[in-house]
Motif scaffolding. Structure first.
Motif, PDB file in Angstrom:
ATOM      1  N   ARG A   1       0.685   4.178  -2.666  1.00 12.68           N
ATOM      2  CA  ARG A   1       0.398   5.541  -2.210  1.00 12.68           C
ATOM      3  C   ARG A   1       1.478   6.512  -2.678  1.00 12.68           C
ATOM      4  NH1 ARG A   1       1.735   8.386   2.546  1.00 12.68           N
ATOM      5  NH2 ARG A   1       0.193   9.990   3.103  1.00 12.68           N
TER       6      ARG A   1
ATOM      7  N   TYR B   1       0.826  -1.211   0.000  1.00  8.62           N
ATOM      8  CA  TYR B   1       0.000   0.000   0.000  1.00  8.62           C
ATOM      9  C   TYR B   1       0.856   1.255   0.000  1.00  8.62           C
ATOM     10  CZ  TYR B   1      -2.975   3.736   1.722  1.00  8.62           C
ATOM     11  OH  TYR B   1      -3.625   4.942   1.876  1.00  8.62           O
ATOM     12  N   HIS B   2       1.944   1.236   0.742  1.00 10.87           N
ATOM     13  CA  HIS B   2       2.785   2.426   0.839  1.00 10.87           C
ATOM     14  C   HIS B   2       3.444   2.744  -0.507  1.00 10.87           C
ATOM     15  CE1 HIS B   2       2.230   2.534   5.165  1.00 10.87           C
ATOM     16  NE2 HIS B   2       2.499   1.238   5.205  1.00 10.87           N
TER      17      HIS B   2
END
Length: 402
Positions: A302, A298-299
């Motif tokens: 993002r 996810y990071h």
């Protein structure tokens, strides 16, 4: 009871960013909280084990771990052991989270001569979530006898002994009536939708076929970030335009229909890395673009979105893509709202209904257009009162002088 003996000033309190939340990579203990000496905080570990036994996901354990680390940093600053914390410490902690600043970060310091950078204020949602987590943490240790005799994070007094939903109207959706005493009130905000013209600019700014495929799946399926990033190669059915995800809350598998464009971009991404990344059924569908190839987190996703935002000067998030998909589907007159609820994975239809109204940007544009039309329309002349016919007046008032 809170006495007058407490003279602690939260404004002058210096909470150091010490300790850390550590990912272990073990399925038995995904995360653990470490104190400043490098030792594992045992009470937190026992609570995280309880969460795992209750079926909470690793993401939930990570989120709870951050809240508990914030609380222990506060206790270390005020020099109070966790099992001796009272309502005074709970009150001051909630005041500090809601009003004070985040602990200064030294992560990006280039030298010791530079000052530490403050992280700004905590969001109200962070304060509310932390209060709920800490109340559950102490409830667990009060029940097991390992903590204090009384939970320092109490419920609101008049609701403390009420049976949950005792007088609930069955025609209304259920709400959590057990509210913490120090839980801040949150303002209901309308979900943010990305306008079509801004979405086109954002999509054009993406730098790879993988990113275009990922965004296309986000905005056409309405899946959450953790759901879509967890898809495996065997979960894609391009012939039926379906992709299988694991729902965040229920952990149930569900097939979601996606747009044809999403599968086109996915095929281009797979053709670009053909023979370079593993594409077996159990291999992750989304991987990094550079060697060594790893599952896309996810990071990392993002960070990709932040780069595009910096180019366009916008501040959209990945979750805004889910809101955009929900608005597009819910406002389609040919699509039943119950189908939208199923696709989004909402437990209550009332949650889906918030997307039936116009987005904020569209509402503002409509009102501004209304004012423009009012300004451009000439004022109508004053109405002239019509005169009565004389014969009608003679019938109504015979012999009267007019």
């Amino acid at each position: 009871m809170i006495g007058d003996e407490s003279e602690r000033d939260p404004a002058a309190l210096a909470v150091a960013r010490v300790g850390r939340l550590e990912a272990t990579g073990s399925p038995w203990e995904p995360y653990r909280v470490i104190d400043p000496t490098g030792e594992v905080i045992g009470p937190v570990g026992e609570f995280l084990k309880e969460l795992q036994a209750s079926g909470r996901s690793e993401a939930t354990q990570r989120s709870y771990g951050h809240d508990l680390l914030r609380w222990f940093r506060f206790l270390w600053a005020v020099q109070v052991p966790w099992d001796q914390a009272t309502r005074v410490e709970a009150r001051d902690f909630c005041r500090w989270v809601q009003t004070g600043s985040k602990p200064a970060s030294v992560r990006w310091k280039q030298s010791d001569a530079l000052p530490a950078v403050s992280g700004g204020k905590y969001a109200p949602t962070t304060a509310a979530h932390g209060e709920s987590v800490l109340r559950a943490f102490y409830d667990f240790h009060v029940d097991t006898g390992a903590g204090p005799m009384v939970n320092p994070f109490p419920l609101v007094r008049e609701r403390r002994r009420k049976r949950l939903a005792a007088h609930h109207n069955p025609m209304l959706p259920h709400r959590n009536e057990r509210v913490g005493l120090y839980r801040p009130k949150l303002v209901d905000r309308s979900p943010r939708c990305i306008p079509d013209e801004k979405f086109n600019e954002l999509f054009a700014g993406l730098g790879s076929h993988r990113d275009r495929a990922l965004v296309a799946f986000f905005v056409s399926t309405g899946a959450r970030a953790s759901e879509l990033l967890g898809v495996r190669c065997g979960d894609v059915d391009a012939g039926s335009q379906l992709i299988t995800v694991i729902r965040k809350g229920s952990r149930a598998t569900q097939q979601l229909p996606a747009s044809p464009d999403a599968f086109v971009w996915l095929r281009l991404y797979q053709a670009q890395f053909h023979g370079q990344i593993q594409t077996r059924r159990d291999d992750p569908l989304w991987q990094t673009l550079r060697r060594p190839f790893r599952p896309l987190t996810y990071h990392a996703a993002r960070a990709m979105f932040i780069r595009v935002n910096s180019i366009l000067g916008t501040d959209y998030s990945i979750h805004d893509l889910r809101h955009t998909a929900a608005y597009r589907m819910a406002r389609d007159p040919d699509m039943p709202l119950a189908d939208v609820q199923w696709i989004l994975g909402h437990a209550q239809l009332s949650t889906t209904q918030i997307y039936t109204s116009a987005p904020v940007e569209e509402t503002i544009a409509t009102i501004l257009a209304h004012h423009a039309r009012r300004a451009a329309t000439p004022s109508a002349p004053a109405a002239i009162t019509p005169e009565y016919r004389s014969e009608s007046m003679d019938v109504l008032f015979p012999g009267a002088s007019r």
